[in-house]
Scaffold this motif. Structure first.
Motif, PDB file in Angstrom:
ATOM      1  N   GLU A  44       0.838  -1.206   0.000  1.00  0.00           N
ATOM      2  CA  GLU A  44       0.000   0.000   0.000  1.00  0.00           C
ATOM      3  C   GLU A  44       0.870   1.253   0.000  1.00  0.00           C
ATOM      4  O   GLU A  44       0.594   2.210  -0.729  1.00  0.00           O
ATOM      5  N   LEU A  45       1.920   1.264   0.810  1.00  0.00           N
ATOM      6  CA  LEU A  45       2.822   2.399   0.857  1.00  0.00           C
ATOM      7  C   LEU A  45       3.496   2.617  -0.494  1.00  0.00           C
ATOM      8  O   LEU A  45       3.645   3.753  -0.959  1.00  0.00           O
ATOM      9  N   ARG A  46       3.894   1.529  -1.140  1.00  0.00           N
ATOM     10  CA  ARG A  46       4.509   1.638  -2.465  1.00  0.00           C
ATOM     11  C   ARG A  46       3.534   2.235  -3.478  1.00  0.00           C
ATOM     12  O   ARG A  46       3.908   3.079  -4.293  1.00  0.00           O
ATOM     13  N   LEU A  47       2.284   1.774  -3.440  1.00  0.00           N
ATOM     14  CA  LEU A  47       1.264   2.312  -4.349  1.00  0.00           C
ATOM     15  C   LEU A  47       1.038   3.799  -4.090  1.00  0.00           C
ATOM     16  O   LEU A  47       0.900   4.595  -5.034  1.00  0.00           O
ATOM     17  N   VAL A  90       1.790   9.326  -6.011  1.00  0.00           N
ATOM     18  CA  VAL A  90       2.188  10.714  -5.772  1.00  0.00           C
ATOM     19  C   VAL A  90       3.258  11.149  -6.763  1.00  0.00           C
ATOM     20  O   VAL A  90       3.142  12.214  -7.400  1.00  0.00           O
ATOM     21  N   LEU A  91       4.305  10.348  -6.923  1.00  0.00           N
ATOM     22  CA  LEU A  91       5.416  10.732  -7.804  1.00  0.00           C
ATOM     23  C   LEU A  91       4.979  10.819  -9.263  1.00  0.00           C
ATOM     24  O   LEU A  91       5.341  11.771  -9.976  1.00  0.00           O
ATOM     25  N   VAL A  92       4.201   9.844  -9.717  1.00  0.00           N
ATOM     26  CA  VAL A  92       3.728   9.858 -11.106  1.00  0.00           C
ATOM     27  C   VAL A  92       2.806  11.055 -11.349  1.00  0.00           C
ATOM     28  O   VAL A  92       2.909  11.738 -12.387  1.00  0.00           O
ATOM     29  N   SER A  93       1.931  11.341 -10.401  1.00  0.00           N
ATOM     30  CA  SER A  93       1.007  12.473 -10.545  1.00  0.00           C
ATOM     31  C   SER A  93       1.759  13.801 -10.595  1.00  0.00           C
ATOM     32  O   SER A  93       1.452  14.669 -11.420  1.00  0.00           O
ATOM     33  N   LEU A 120     -10.720  10.786  -5.675  1.00  0.00           N
ATOM     34  CA  LEU A 120     -11.470   9.554  -5.468  1.00  0.00           C
ATOM     35  C   LEU A 120     -10.668   8.530  -4.678  1.00  0.00           C
ATOM     36  O   LEU A 120     -11.203   7.825  -3.829  1.00  0.00           O
ATOM     37  N   VAL A 121      -9.357   8.457  -4.935  1.00  0.00           N
ATOM     38  CA  VAL A 121      -8.541   7.420  -4.316  1.00  0.00           C
ATOM     39  C   VAL A 121      -8.218   7.749  -2.865  1.00  0.00           C
ATOM     40  O   VAL A 121      -8.459   6.964  -1.945  1.00  0.00           O
ATOM     41  N   GLY A 122      -7.652   8.928  -2.616  1.00  0.00           N
ATOM     42  CA  GLY A 122      -7.311   9.320  -1.255  1.00  0.00           C
ATOM     43  C   GLY A 122      -6.005   8.715  -0.770  1.00  0.00           C
ATOM     44  O   GLY A 122      -5.195   8.205  -1.551  1.00  0.00           O
ATOM     45  N   ALA A 123      -5.807   8.764   0.545  1.00  0.00           N
ATOM     46  CA  ALA A 123      -4.537   8.381   1.165  1.00  0.00           C
ATOM     47  C   ALA A 123      -4.566   6.922   1.614  1.00  0.00           C
ATOM     48  O   ALA A 123      -5.440   6.140   1.228  1.00  0.00           O
ATOM     49  N   CYS A 124      -3.592   6.555   2.445  1.00  0.00           N
ATOM     50  CA  CYS A 124      -3.483   5.180   2.939  1.00  0.00           C
ATOM     51  C   CYS A 124      -4.517   4.901   4.028  1.00  0.00           C
ATOM     52  O   CYS A 124      -4.954   5.812   4.746  1.00  0.00           O
ATOM     53  N   ALA A 125      -4.881   3.649   4.171  1.00  0.00           N
ATOM     54  CA  ALA A 125      -5.701   3.225   5.302  1.00  0.00           C
ATOM     55  C   ALA A 125      -4.891   3.414   6.580  1.00  0.00           C
ATOM     56  O   ALA A 125      -3.670   3.307   6.578  1.00  0.00           O
ATOM     57  N   GLY A 126      -5.580   3.732   7.671  1.00  0.00           N
ATOM     58  CA  GLY A 126      -4.882   3.922   8.932  1.00  0.00           C
ATOM     59  C   GLY A 126      -4.166   5.246   9.048  1.00  0.00           C
ATOM     60  O   GLY A 126      -3.385   5.458   9.974  1.00  0.00           O
ATOM     61  N   LYS A 178      -9.271   5.125  -0.170  1.00  0.00           N
ATOM     62  CA  LYS A 178      -8.076   4.572   0.468  1.00  0.00           C
ATOM     63  C   LYS A 178      -7.279   3.696  -0.504  1.00  0.00           C
ATOM     64  O   LYS A 178      -7.822   2.909  -1.264  1.00  0.00           O
ATOM     65  N   MET A 179      -5.960   3.895  -0.447  1.00  0.00           N
ATOM     66  CA  MET A 179      -5.041   3.107  -1.277  1.00  0.00           C
ATOM     67  C   MET A 179      -5.155   1.619  -0.954  1.00  0.00           C
ATOM     68  O   MET A 179      -5.028   0.767  -1.839  1.00  0.00           O
TER      69      MET A 179
END
Length: 483
Positions: free
Chosen positions: A273-276, A281-284, A340-346, A353-354
């Motif tokens: 999840e962190l990698r995604l 972020v970097l690609v965007s 739509l996607v947002g950040a990581c869970a937790g 959530k990713m």
């Protein structure tokens, strides 16, 4: 249904809310802001009385507390928290209409950052502080804080997991340590530490103390309420870069920080999840920087604005350094996808959530493979561990509810006859707890032009989005209230 236990939780939440208002009251008194100080004092006293009455009426509650009670408790507590939290705005005259005041505080507690105010710099210091602090309260979850600071034998009764699961964002919530109370304590210690670090680096950039505290609250809770009309645009590039970094840090699953403290570096670096999240972020940033070439004076300025807005949108913070509604369609399309996607869970971020996106993608790949090889049995794995089919089912159910609620909300607020893009982005911004949308709800505009009915719809969207839908939906199910 354990009504006494639920009411006891409400009484404790109200008592905590009254304590949270004290700094705002003291600020109002210190700056001689009479209307605000009176509003806070009345609200504090009213809240204490209601809390005391509820606490006295719920002596000796049964300790049995199941998942249903956990969901109901979280849903009701957040509604009560918002109804009371709106009173200082309304009683002080800062927001004369109570529904508008409710919209503003729900936006604060849910860390959305959408506002009905055309400008904020005329607000009193106490009101500005309460506005920003509501983000910090809602970021990690007020019931999680209650579990962290509470004492007594209630922790041994097993209800803490139900509360934490109902309030914490993500497809699955687990323990960092064997005891849930200690998990809540660790989460808030990490939260406080990162907030203090954020304030420290903002002060290094010569940001005024009051501005630094309020900005850090908005960054930590990934909320986005600014104390300036131009959000973060008027501050130095250094301060903007600090906000970019900390927005991204607060969008990471807090369990990763705990693993780093334990020196489990490999586990963190291998987290899918962190990698995604990092890759997205970097690609965007790269694509938007390329698309904006020539839009700003230099490459450095272009990269700074692109990085800030990507961080702000993907973490659902909602701060702005520029009016991205003026960007080319491709860049706005990327931001809309990130909404739509947002950040990581937790994390303190909102959105789908990713973690859920990762499960959906892995589930889709499994379905395609099973079409080609019908007899093959394949288990979805994340970080090398098999994912329980109940988690997959819950993720799919969440996706269905997520889509249906956004579609229905879009139809309902379309009665106000604004443009399609305005209505779609408004629903996405509120349901995913982002803040600004596009066109008439863009970063240079606000939500004040919507009707009372549409504002109520968006209030419900903000609450449902922050609480991951089910704690709100379960309140309207008849089976919830049956024995």
């Amino acid at each position: 249904m354990n009504y006494k236990m639920i009411l006891r939780f409400i009484s404790k939440i109200l008592m905590m809310e009254s304590i949270f208002m004290i700094p705002a009251y003291l600020l109002s008194v210190g700056y001689k802001e009479d209307a605000a100080s009176k509003a806070f004092l009345i609200t504090i006293l009213f809240t204490i009385v209601i809390s005391a009455v509820l606490y006295m009426l719920t002596k000796g509650p049964k300790q049995k507390f199941y998942a249903k009670e956990g969901l109901v408790c979280v849903g009701i507590c957040w509604i009560v928290l918002s109804l009371v939290g709106a009173l200082p705005f309304f009683l002080s005259g800062s927001i004369p209409n109570y529904i508008d005041a409710l919209f503003e505080i729900v936006s604060g507690f849910t860390t959305t950052g959408a506002s009905i105010l055309p400008e904020v710099e005329s607000l009193s210091h106490g009101i500005l502080y309460w506005r920003s602090f509501s983000h910090w309260i809602g970021g990690m979850g007020v019931l999680v804080l209650l579990l962290a600071v509470s004492t007594g034998n209630e922790q041994s009764k097993g209800f803490t997991m139900h509360i934490l699961r109902a309030e914490s964002p993500g497809p699955k919530v687990g323990k960092l340590v064997p005891k849930m109370k200690q998990t809540a304590e660790i989460l808030y210690l990490l939260y406080i530490l990162l907030t203090v670090l954020d304030i420290f680096f903002l002060l290094l950039g010569r940001m005024p103390v009051f501005d630094a505290i309020c900005t850090a609250f908005g960054t930590a809770g990934t909320g986005g309420f600014g104390i300036k009309n131009d959000s973060i645009a008027g501050y130095s590039p250094y301060i903007q870069n600090v906000c970019t970094v900390f927005m991204l840090l607060f969008g990471v699953n807090f369990s990763c920080y705990y693993l780093l403290l334990l020196r489990h570096f490999k586990s963190v670096f291998k987290d899918q999840e962190l990698r995604l999240y990092i890759a997205s972020v970097l690609v965007s940033i790269g694509m938007i920087t390329w698309n904006l070439r020539g839009f700003y004076g230099s490459f450095g300025e272009t990269l700074r604005h692109a990085a800030f807005q990507v961080a702000s949108i993907v973490t659902t913070t909602g701060f702005a350094t520029t009016d991205f509604d003026l960007w080319p369609a491709f860049s706005k399309g990327i931001l809309l996808c990130l909404m739509l996607v947002g950040a990581c869970a937790g994390s303190t971020g909102g959105g789908f959530k990713m973690g859920r996106l990762l499960l959906i993608l892995k589930g889709l790949r499994r379905s395609v493979r099973q079409i080609v090889h019908p007899g093959k049995v394949e288990v979805v794995r994340v970080n090398g561990r098999p994912v329980d089919e109940k988690v997959m089912d819950n993720t799919n159910a969440y996706l269905v509810a997520y889509t249906l609620i956004m579609g229905l909300s879009f139809l309902l607020i379309s009665l106000d006859n604004f443009s399609v893009l305005t209505n779609i982005s408004a629903v996405i911004a509120c349901f995913n707890n982002i803040g600004p949308g596009l066109e008439q709800v863009g970063p240079a505009c606000n939500f004040g032009d919507f009707s009372i009915f549409s504002k109520c719809v968006l209030i419900a969207d903000m609450l449902a989005g922050r609480l991951e839908i089910f704690p709100i939906l379960i309140l309207f199910s008849r089976t919830t209230w049956k024995n």
